[in-house]
Design a protein around this motif. Structure first.
Motif: not given
Length: 793
Positions: A208-226, A259-264, A271-274
Motif C-alpha cells: 500500500y505504499a511506495p516508501s516508508m520511514g522511521m528516524m533512527l535518531e541516535t544509537t546512544s543507548r544511554d539516552l534510552w536506558s538512563e 536519519g539522525v536527530l541531533l542535539g538531544i 552522532r558519528a556512530d549513528a
C-alpha cells in the motif's frame, strides 16, 4: 547502491599518499584539520575521524563544507541531475497523536485527556483523511505522509476501544486500510511513518505504499536506558530495536527514509556512530533512499524545554559529515522549516540534495512552531545557491525507475501515473484515484532475440524437448520475454498440481545453540517443541550442528528431545550429517538409520548452494564439503527411507550453465530415488552469508522469476512442488514467484514461545491470515500440509 570505495574519487586537485590500510588504522588524527588532510590523501573516514569533523569551526569548517558540497555535485553529475535539489509536495496526516512512548522533547503526542479537551477523536476518521488529502491533491500534492504515535493501543484503552469499534485489529491495520483508501480514492502516494514495525508488519504494509520511514535518531543507548535521557521510558526508542527495523526494511526491499536527530543529549561520537550505522545498513541492502539530518528545536511544555537548540555551526558540520559518510550517490535531506531562511544556503553548501516533504496545505505537526517555507521562496533560496528545485515523488527516482524490484506491483499504476521518465514527479499533475490490485501486463508477446523466442516456443510444446543450452538461454529472459516464460511455467504448474497454495505450520530451531554458551539445553529444546505443537505446528525444522565440543550422541539427543512433542522432525543438512558420523566414528548411513529410529522424519536439502566445486569454494572459502559428498549423503538419506527437500542458491558468482547443471543433477537423483519432496530456489543474500564472496552480484526479482520458471519446466514430471522462499524475498516476492511456476509457500516459521531466539530466522514469521490474503490475490485455494505433502483439514 553507492560504491563503497567512493573516497577513492577525490575532488580535483587533491593528492594521495602511498599508504597501506594498516598505516591508516594506526594513525590517529588529533583534530579536524588532520582528518581533512587524511581525506585529501585518500584515507577513508572512520567514526573517530567523523566525530572530530563534527566539531569543526573556522577555516576547517569551510574546508569541510566545500569537500561535502563537491562530493554532492559529483553524485548529481553521475546521476544526470546536475545542480538539482529535490522536494516532495505533500500533505501531513497525523493519523493518531496517541503513543505508548514518552520522548522528552515531543509535542506531537497527546494524552486522552488532551484529546477530550480539544474535542478530538483518538484517530482521524477515514472521512477526515480523505477531506485533507483531496484538498491537497487539488493543490498538486502527490505524497500523503501518514505519521502517528507508536502502538498507542498498548498504553491507552481509548485507542484499543476505537480500533475495536471500527473493526481494526491494530493501529497498523488501520494504517494499511487508510493507505489503500488514499490510493483508491485520491491517487496520492502514501509514505508510511508509523514508528517501529516488525518484518511481518512491513510485509503487510508494503502493498500500500511506495516508501516508508522511521528516524533512527541516535544509537546512544544511554539516552534510552538512563533516567533523564531524552528517550527514557520509551520502549520503541531502544537503538537495537530501531536498527533492526532498518535491517528488516532492507530485507523487505522497501525504499526507506531514516536519519539522525541531533542535539538531544548525544555525544559527537554518538552522532558519528549513528551515521555509520545507517550507511552500513544501506551497504548491505541498498534501501536507504534518503538520510535526514534533523536539528533539535526546543519545544515549550516538554521535559527538554530548557535545553538549547542545536547551534548552526554544529548542525551544518553534521550535514557535511553525513555527506562524507554516506557518499556522493546518497540522498541527503535537511528539513527547510527547521533552519532560518537566511541560513538555508549553508545546508546546500554542506551537501544536501533534498529538502524532503513540504506542504502547501498542512502544518508540520511534529514541529508546529516552524511553518513550511512557501514553495516559491524555497525555489528562490535554492536558485540563489546555484541549484534548481525539482519535485519528486515519495520514493526517490532510482527506486521508481527500478519499481519491479522495489515497489509492490499492485501500486505500479499509481506510481507510473505521477512519474516522468526520470522517476521524478510530473510537474502540475493532479493525482486521481484508481483501483488497487494485481497488475497484468497488457502485452505478453516476447520482444527479445529470435533464439529466445524459439526456445520458449519449444518449451510450450514440451519442456522435455529443451537441451541445456536452451534452458541456460531461458534463464537470461527479461522484459516481456520473461513474462511469457513465467506465464508458461505457471500453466505447467497448474497442470501438475492444480490451483492450490500449500503451506506447513512449523517452527525453526537453530541446532548450533544446543550445548553452546547461553544456548539451549535438552529441556529447552523439548519446551520449544511442545510450545510449537500446542500452537498447531506439525513440523520442527532443525538446522545447525550441536556445539563442537559435544560428542556425536548429541545429535541423537537433540532428535529425541525434538520428537517428544509428536512433531515431524525435519533435521540436519548433509554437512551436519557428515559431522555427526565423524564424531560418532560411523558411516553416514548408520547415523541416518539410527536417527530415523529416534524420530528423524526427513532431511533438509539445504547447503546444496550450487553443485559445482569451484563455485562452492568461492561461496564458502573452501568450508563446504565437495558437491559429490552432498549428493552422496542425500542419496543415502533417500535409501534409508528419509525424504528430503532440494535447494538451489542463485544470484552470486554462478552462470546460467551452472544452474542448469545443478537442476540436471537433482533430476538424476530424483529419477533414481524419488526422495525429493520439493525444490526450493533461493536468491543469495550477502548479509546472511557467513563469509564475504568476492565478485558476488546482487540478485533481483527478475532473476528469481526466471530461475523459478526454469526449475518448474526442467523438473516437470519429476519434482511436483516448487517453493517460493518468502523469508528471502518477502510476501510480495513470494506472490510474484507463485505466478512464475512455484506452487508452495513453505512454512510459517512460528516465532515467540519459551525461547523466541531459538530459530535462525528469528523475527521473520507469518500468520495463516497472511497466506490467506496471498492466495486470495492469486485466485487460489490455501491448504495446510504436512512436511511430506499429506493434506490436512
Amino acid at each position: 547502491m553507492q560504491d563503497p570505495d567512493w573516497f577513492l574519487t577525490l575532488p580535483q586537485g587533491a593528492s594521495r599518499r602511498d599508504d597501506t590500510p594498516s598505516t591508516w588504522e594506526s594513525r590517529m588524527p588529533a583534530d579536524a584539520r588532520s582528518v581533512l588532510a587524511d581525506l585529501a590523501d585518500g584515507v577513508p573516514l572512520d567514526p573517530a575521524g567523523a566525530a572530530l569533523l563534527l566539531d569543526s569551526s573556522g577555516t576547517d569548517l569551510d574546508r569541510l563544507l566545500d569537500l561535502a558540497g563537491s562530493l554532492r555535485d559529483q553524485g548529481l553529475e553521475q546521476r544526470g541531475a546536475d545542480r538539482t535539489v529535490t522536494y516532495s509536495r505533500k500533505v501531513f496526516l497525523p493519523l493518531t497523536t496517541l503513543c505508548r512512548d514518552r520522548c522528552h522533547y515531543c509535542v506531537f503526542v497527546d494524552t486522552p485527556g488532551k484529546l477530550r479537551l480539544a474535542g478530538r477523536p483518538p484517530y482521524l476518521s477515514p472521512e477526515q483523511v480523505l477531506a485533507t488529502a483531496s484538498a491537497g491533491a487539488a493543490l498538486g500534492c502527490q505524497e500523503a505522509l501518514l505519521t502517528l504515535g507508536d502502538r498507542p493501543e498498548d498504553r491507552w484503552p481509548i485507542a484499543r476501544e476505537w480500533l475495536d469499534a471500527h473493526g481494526y485489529a491494530s493501529t497498523l491495520d488501520y494504517v494499511a486500510a487508510t493507505a489503500r483508501l488514499l490510493l483508491e480514492e485520491t491517487g496520492m502516494l502514501p509514505h508510511l511513518n508509523p514508528g517501529v514495525m516488525t518484518w511481518q508488519e512491513m510485509q503487510r504494509l508494503r502493498p500500500y505504499a511506495p516508501s516508508m520511514g522511521m528516524m533512527l535518531e541516535t544509537t546512544s543507548r544511554d539516552l534510552w536506558s538512563e533516567p533523564g535521557g531524552a528517550h527514557y521510558g520509551s520502549p520503541d526508542k531502544d537503538p537495537a530495536v530501531r536498527l533492526r527495523v532498518l535491517e528488516d526494511a532492507g530485507r523487505s526491499r522497501i525504499p526507506f527514509s531514516t536519519g539522525v536527530l541531533l542535539g538531544i543529549g548525544e555525544t559527537l561520537r554518538d552522532r558519528a556512530d549513528a551515521l555509520f550505522a545507517i550507511r552500513d545498513s544501506h551497504l548491505r541492502w541498498g534501501h536507504i533512499q534518503e538520510t535526514i539530518v534533523q536539528n533539535f528545536r526546543t519545544k515549550p511544555g516538554t521535559a527538554m524545554q530548557n535545553s538549547p537548540d542545536l547551534g548552526t555551526r554544529q548542525y551544518v558540520a553534521a550535514v557535511a559529515v553525513a555527506r562524507l559518510v554516506m557518499g556522493p550517490q546518497a540522498h541527503l535531506q535537511a528539513p527547510p522549516n527547521l533552519t532560518d531562511p537566511q541560513e538555508l544556503h549553508l545546508l546546500i553548501r554542506a551537501g544536501i540534495d533534498d529538502w524532503g516533504g513540504v506542504s502547501p496545505l498542512t502544518p508540520d505537526h511534529v514541529n508546529p512552531e516552524r511553518p513550511w517555507p512557501h514553495l516559491d521562496d524555497l525555489a528562490e533560496a535554492t536558485r540563489r545557491s546555484g541549484y534548481t528545485l525539482r519535485e519528486r515523488l515519495t520514493a526517490h527516482p532510482r527506486y521508481v525507475r527500478d519499481a519491479g524490484e522495489w515497489i509492490d506491483d499492485r501500486i505500479h499504476p499509481h506510481v507510473e501515473a505521477l512519474a516522468d521518465d526520470r522517476g521524478l514527479a510530473v510537474p502540475g499533475r493532479e493525482p486521481s484515484g484508481r483501483p488497487h490490485g494485481i497488475r497484468i501486463a497488457a502485452d505478453r508477446r516476447p520482444d527479445t532475440a529470435p533464439d529466445l523466442v524459439a526456445a520458449i516456443a519449444r518449451a510450450e510444446r514440451s519442456p522435455a524437448m529443451l537441451g541445456d543450452a536452451d534452458y541456460a538461454l531461458l534463464l537470461t529472459a527479461r522484459g516481456r520475454g520473461l513474462d511469457t516464460l513465467t506465464e508458461l511455467a505457471d500453466q505447467v504448474r497448474r497442470d501438475a498440481v492444480g490451483d492450490t497454495v500449500h503451506y506447513v505450520v512449523n517452527r525453526n530451531l537453530d541446532g548450533s545453540l544446543f550445548g553452546a554458551a547461553g544456548g539451549l539445553d535438552l529441556q529447552e529444546v523439548a519446551a520449544v517443541a511442545a510450545d510449537a505443537a500446542a500452537r498447531g505446528a506439525t513440523e520442527l525444522c532443525v538446522q545447525g550442528a550441536p556445539a563442537a565440543d559435544l560428542p556425536g550422541e548429541a545429535f541423537w539427543d537433540l532428535i529425541a528431545a525434538a520428537a517428544g512433542a509428536g512433531l515431524h522432525v525435519h533435521a540436519f543438512r548433509p554437512p551436519e550429517i557428515l559431522d555427526a558420523a565423524r564424531r560418532l566414528g560411523c558411516e553416514p548411513a548408520e547415523f541416518l538409520r539410527r536417527a530415523r529410529e529416534l524420530g528423524l522424519g526427513s532431511v533438509p536439502g539445504t547447503a546444496a548452494r550450487i553443485l559445482n566445486d569451484r563455485v562452492r569454494a568461492v561461496l564458502t572459502d573452501g568450508g563446504d564439503p565437495p558437491a559429490a559428498e552432498w549428493i552422496r549423503v542425500i542419496r543415502l538419506a533417500h535409501e534409508v527411507g528419509l525424504r528430503s527437500t532440494a535447494t538451489l542458491v542463485h544470484g552470486h558468482v554462478e552462470s546460467p550453465e551452472h544452474v542448469v547443471a545443478h537442476l540436471r543433477t537433482l533430476a538424476r537423483i530424483q529419477d533414481d530415488t524419488g526422495g525429493f519432496t520439493e525444490v526450493i530456489p533461493m536468491p543469495f543474500v550477502a548479509a546472511d552469508h557467513p563469509v564475504l564472496v568476492p565478485g558476488a552480484r546482487r540478485s533481483d526479482l527478475a532473476e528469481s522469476r526466471a530461475v523459478h520458471a526454469v526449475t518448474r519446466l526442467l523438473l516437470h514430471g519429476r519434482i511436483d512442488h516448487v517453493q517460493a522462499a518468502w523469508p528471502k524475498l518477502g510476501l510480495d516476492g513470494a506472490r510474484v514467484l507463485l505466478r512464475s511456476g512455484a506452487d508452495d509457500a513453505g512454512g510459517l516459521l512460528l516465532g515467540g514461545g519459551p525461547r523466541p531466539d531459538a530459530g535462525a530466522e528469528t523475527g521473520r514469521s507469518l500468520a495463516v491470515s497472511d497466506l490467506r490474503g496471498l492466495a486470495a490475490d492469486l485466485g487460489r485455494e490455501l491448504r495446510p500440509r504436512t512436511t511430506l505433502y499429506q493434506e490436512l483439514p
